[in-house]
Design an enzyme around this catalytic site. Structure first.
Site: not given
Ligand code: PGA
Length: 250
Positions: A10, A12, A96, A98, A168, A174, A214
């Site tokens: 992903n 982003k 997601h 976000e 998640e 993040g 992460s």
């Molecule tokens: P991250 O993001 O690996 O940077 O924690 C995962 C995601 O948002 O799918």
């Protein structure tokens, strides 16, 4: 039943088309001949066509990070399933955290998008997960069950086989904080049991449940080595070919 893992990137709101192509040029040799897992890239919408073209002749798939539920219409700034398919993409993320947090995406919207994806033979990766406050309040199981019940409303067992779920935990995205393998496995069992309750055990046993939050090269094998964890949705560590390929080779 053995489930083929899906390792998904992903990206982003990172990478121009040129940067996306440069990533793929460096990444492909690092994963040449790797057939154990499926791989999919979720770039920004402006890079999607370039990514599909750069992946031509490989088994690696590409998808949107967000897709509208309507085929077309007056929805400024959105991307439709027909647009996704027109450039040769095959997958989409849905819900997601976000999107849920910053763009008010509800379980009801997730549900409409899921129906749309299945109608168009697009592989949906439905993201669910609890916040830190919900985990600390002991609400993780009920949050996950509710997200699945609402997100999957009206989906039948006949339609459900292509669906992928990404668990998640919001507090792990993040932040550099990762769920322990035990925490992730517990959550995945809750999710699979809820899918079984709604869609039957055959669908539940076949459904891939990815872990995200992460995931890095140094924790990938402890997470992905778990029978219950069927792949990863990787954000930050997917932006660099060496680290994403290291996760693919966990
Ligand atoms: P991250 O993001 O690996 O940077 O924690 C995962 C995601 O948002 O799918």
């Amino acid at each position: 039943m053995s489930r083929k893992a899906l390792i998904a990137a992903n990206w982003k709101m990172y990478k121009t088309p040129a940067e996306s192509k440069a990533f793929i040029d460096a990444f492909l040799p690092l994963v040449a001949g790797h057939t154990r897992d499926e791989i999919a890239l979720f770039p920004s919408v402006t890079s999607l066509a370039t990514v599909v073209a750069s992946l031509a002749g490989t088994e690696i798939r590409a998808g949107l990070q967000n897709m509208h539920f309507a085929d077309e219409g007056a929805y400024t700034g959105e991307t439709s399933p027909l647009m996704l398919k027109s450039v040769g993409a095959t997958h989409t993320l849905i819900g997601h955290s976000e999107r849920r947090q910053y763009f008010a995406e509800s379980d009801e919207i997730v549900n409409r998008k899921l129906h749309t994806a299945l109608k168009h033979d697009i592989v949906p990766v439905v993201c669910i997960g609890e916040s830190l406050a919900e985990r600390e309040a002991g609400d993780t199981a009920s949050v996950l069950k509710t997200q699945i019940q609402r997100g999957f409303a009206g989906i039948t067992a006949e339609q459900a086989a292509p669906i992928v779920i990404a668990y998640e935990p919001v507090w792990a995205i993040g932040t550099g904080k990762t769920a322990t393998p035990e925490m992730a496995v517990d959550a995945h069992r809750i999710v699979r049991a809820e899918v079984a309750a709604i869609l039957g055990s055959e669908i539940a046993q076949g459904m891939r449940i990815l872990y995200g939050g992460s995931v890095k090269p140094d924790n990938a094998s402890s997470l992905l080595g778990q029978e219950e964890i069927d792949g990863a949705l990787v954000g930050g560590a997917s932006l660099v070919p060496a680290s994403f390929s290291a996760i693919v080779h966990y």
